[in-house]
Write an enzyme that holds these catalytic residues in place. Structure first.
Site, PDB file in Angstrom:
ATOM      1  CG  ASP A 220       3.987  -9.355  32.747  1.00 43.83           C
ATOM      2  OD1 ASP A 220       4.961  -8.953  32.505  1.00 43.83           O
ATOM      3  OD2 ASP A 220       2.969  -8.861  32.384  1.00 43.83           O
ATOM      4  CG  HIS A 250       5.498  -5.852  30.435  1.00 43.07           C
ATOM      5  ND1 HIS A 250       4.680  -6.757  30.992  1.00 43.07           N
ATOM      6  CD2 HIS A 250       5.245  -5.309  29.373  1.00 43.07           C
ATOM      7  CE1 HIS A 250       3.804  -6.697  30.123  1.00 43.07           C
ATOM      8  NE2 HIS A 250       4.076  -5.838  29.087  1.00 43.07           N
ATOM      9  CG  ASN A 340       0.715  -3.314  21.932  1.00 44.71           C
ATOM     10  OD1 ASN A 340      -0.485  -3.656  22.463  1.00 44.71           O
ATOM     11  ND2 ASN A 340       1.530  -2.752  22.765  1.00 44.71           N
ATOM     12  N   GLY A 351      -5.672 -13.431  24.052  1.00 46.49           N
ATOM     13  CA  GLY A 351      -6.889 -12.429  23.626  1.00 46.49           C
ATOM     14  C   GLY A 351      -7.768 -13.020  22.954  1.00 46.49           C
ATOM     15  CB  VAL A 356      -9.309 -14.905  26.688  1.00 47.34           C
ATOM     16  CG1 VAL A 356      -8.401 -13.627  27.227  1.00 47.34           C
ATOM     17  CG2 VAL A 356      -8.683 -15.980  27.190  1.00 47.34           C
ATOM     18  CB  SER A 403       0.746  -4.812  28.450  1.00 43.31           C
ATOM     19  OG  SER A 403       1.543  -5.827  27.757  1.00 43.31           O
TER      20      SER A 403
END
Length: 476
Positions: A220, A250, A340, A351, A356, A403
């Site tokens: 991140d 974040h 998003n 993703g 995953v 997230s």
């Protein structure tokens, strides 16, 4: 713009420099989702006061011009998209293509087996008229990766094709761009409550496990290791950027969702974090690239991560896919944000990688986060709208996005692994999906996946390890 509240006016400027990048929503698709279940009226944790007078807004250019706020209400058909649905950004100027937004211009990533000598590398540079920018040997992939600059008018794709056709390299590709998956919360938030605790049945799950000593790598932006919610939870850290940037909103927020243990309650408050800074501030907001994410995966694998949380999204990337496959083969649970970019977006990665667990977001009423991606790769849902969390310098704020949902699921996975470290990634996925509370259309669907994660059901399904004759833990 992203708005966080808390702290003093003098802290706003510094915090703004650390604020996160995001993929704003595409226009909303035609769909209405019924509430199949309302969360019970359970204890939802302490109230955290947030000052309504202070806002921290990043310098983000990928924002909806209308400053659209996170939405989770039921939705109806909207007008045709005015933004690129895959990236969530405004159309580029004439003469530019949407693909330019998904990779670094005038750069290629080259992979060579092993650890090649300088003469071999220099000859390759001369042959293809490239300038070396950076290199990194990655033992987990048994190869060395190079960033090269194209100094002339050749396109990235033309150079990639020429390199791959030459037989001189193991692989060549674009240097993809990835962005964090968190969006602004509505302004004027006052006291906040952790509705996610009840939605996920975390208090009950914590009677069985708190994730003790499970290592969760967080790839991140920078994490505030001294924040009261995170202090003492970080086992090791790595700056894949080699930067001197401070903590970022974040990364700090995601880490807090997993291990908060002061005024907030994290999903796995006793877990151990491997803090990896892979996302750095740009004029357009925090972002990362193939090269940096590969370095991050290599570090996480080498340092014993049992779970890797990836609260970011971007294009499909073959080099990262190989890294994820290696991590999965080593028994590491991989969790990522579904994205998003809205209902019209194509699948986003990591993703959508088959190794995953892709997590989408819901609100306090179990409605789908309207900006969330949809698709067959969505595995499960978790709270991700108006989530209170940690911010740098000891502050608190509220934000939304897939997230945050991914971080909750990484925490739930840690609860299971603490109870039985012998669980495989497939075991963890099966326990999450098997215990999920169905939302939306009956059965699995492209909006909620298997439904809302249920930490108590998932952890309850995990039998603790038994001791074998050798005295080592085994599988019951």
């Amino acid at each position: 713009m992203m708005k966080f509240q808390g702290g003093t006016t003098s802290g706003v400027i510094g915090a703004a420099l650390a604020a996160m990048a995001l993929l704003p929503a595409s226009p909303l698709a035609a769909a209405q989702f019924n509430n199949a279940f309302r969360a019970p009226n359970l204890n939802i944790g302490p109230r955290i006061d947030i000052s309504p007078n202070v806002r921290i807004s990043p310098n983000v250019t990928y924002q909806d011009p209308g400053g659209g706020q996170p939405q989770s209400k039921r939705i109806s058909r909207d007008k045709a998209p005015s933004k690129d649905s895959a990236s969530g950004k405004n159309p580029r100027r004439s003469g530019q293509t949407a693909a330019d937004d998904t990779y670094v211009p005038k750069e290629v990533i080259i992979e060579i087996d092993g650890n090649p000598g300088e003469d071999q590398v220099a000859a390759l540079a001369r042959r293809f008229r490239l300038t070396r920018v950076q290199s990194q040997n990655l033992p987990t992939l048994d190869s060395t990766f190079y960033r090269w600059r194209i100094a002339d008018d050749r396109s990235v794709d033309d150079v990639v094709r020429a390199l791959n056709a030459s037989g001189s390299v193991r692989s060549a590709q674009r240097n993809s761009i990835f962005r964090l998956q968190e969006t602004p919360a509505a302004s004027g938030q006052a006291p906040m409550q952790q509705y996610a605790l009840a939605a996920l049945r975390l208090p009950q799950a914590h009677t069985l496990s708190t994730g003790a000593d499970v290592r969760v790598a967080v790839i991140d932006s920078g994490i505030d290791a001294g924040h009261p919610e995170i202090a003492g939870s970080i086992e090791s850290s790595f700056d894949a950027l080699g930067s001197e940037e401070g903590a970022h909103a974040h990364g700090t927020g995601v880490a807090g969702i997993i291990t908060a243990h002061q005024r907030l309650t994290g999903a796995a408050p006793a877990a151990r974090l491997i803090a990896i800074r892979a996302f750095g501030a740009q004029k357009s907001g925090a972002q990362s690239t193939t090269f940096v994410v590969l370095k991050s995966l290599d570090y996480a694998i080498a340092h014993g991560a049992q779970i890797i949380n990836m609260s970011f999204a971007g294009p499909q990337d073959s080099a990262i896919a190989r890294g994820l496959g290696i991590a999965d083969a080593k028994g590491i649970v991989l969790v990522a944000a579904a994205g998003n970019a809205g209902p019209k977006s194509p699948p986003l990665y990591p993703g959508a990688d088959p190794h995953v667990i892709a997590v989408t977001a819901t609100d306090s009423a179990d409605n789908l986060f309207a900006q969330a991606n949809r698709g067959g790769y969505v595995a499960i849902a978790a709270p991700g709208v108006d989530i209170p969390g940690a911010l740098p310098d000891g502050k608190y704020g509220v934000s939304s996005g897939t997230s945050l949902s991914a971080a909750f699921v990484s925490g739930v996975a840690a609860l299971m692994l603490a109870r039985n470290p012998a669980m495989s990634p497939a075991d963890v996925r099966a326990a999450l999906i098997g215990g999920a509370r169905d939302l939306g259309p009956a059965g699995r669907d492209d909006q909620f996946g298997a439904g809302e994660a249920d930490a108590f059901a998932a952890v309850s399904s995990v039998a603790g390890p038994i001791e074998t004759a050798s005295g080592k833990p085994g599988t019951p």
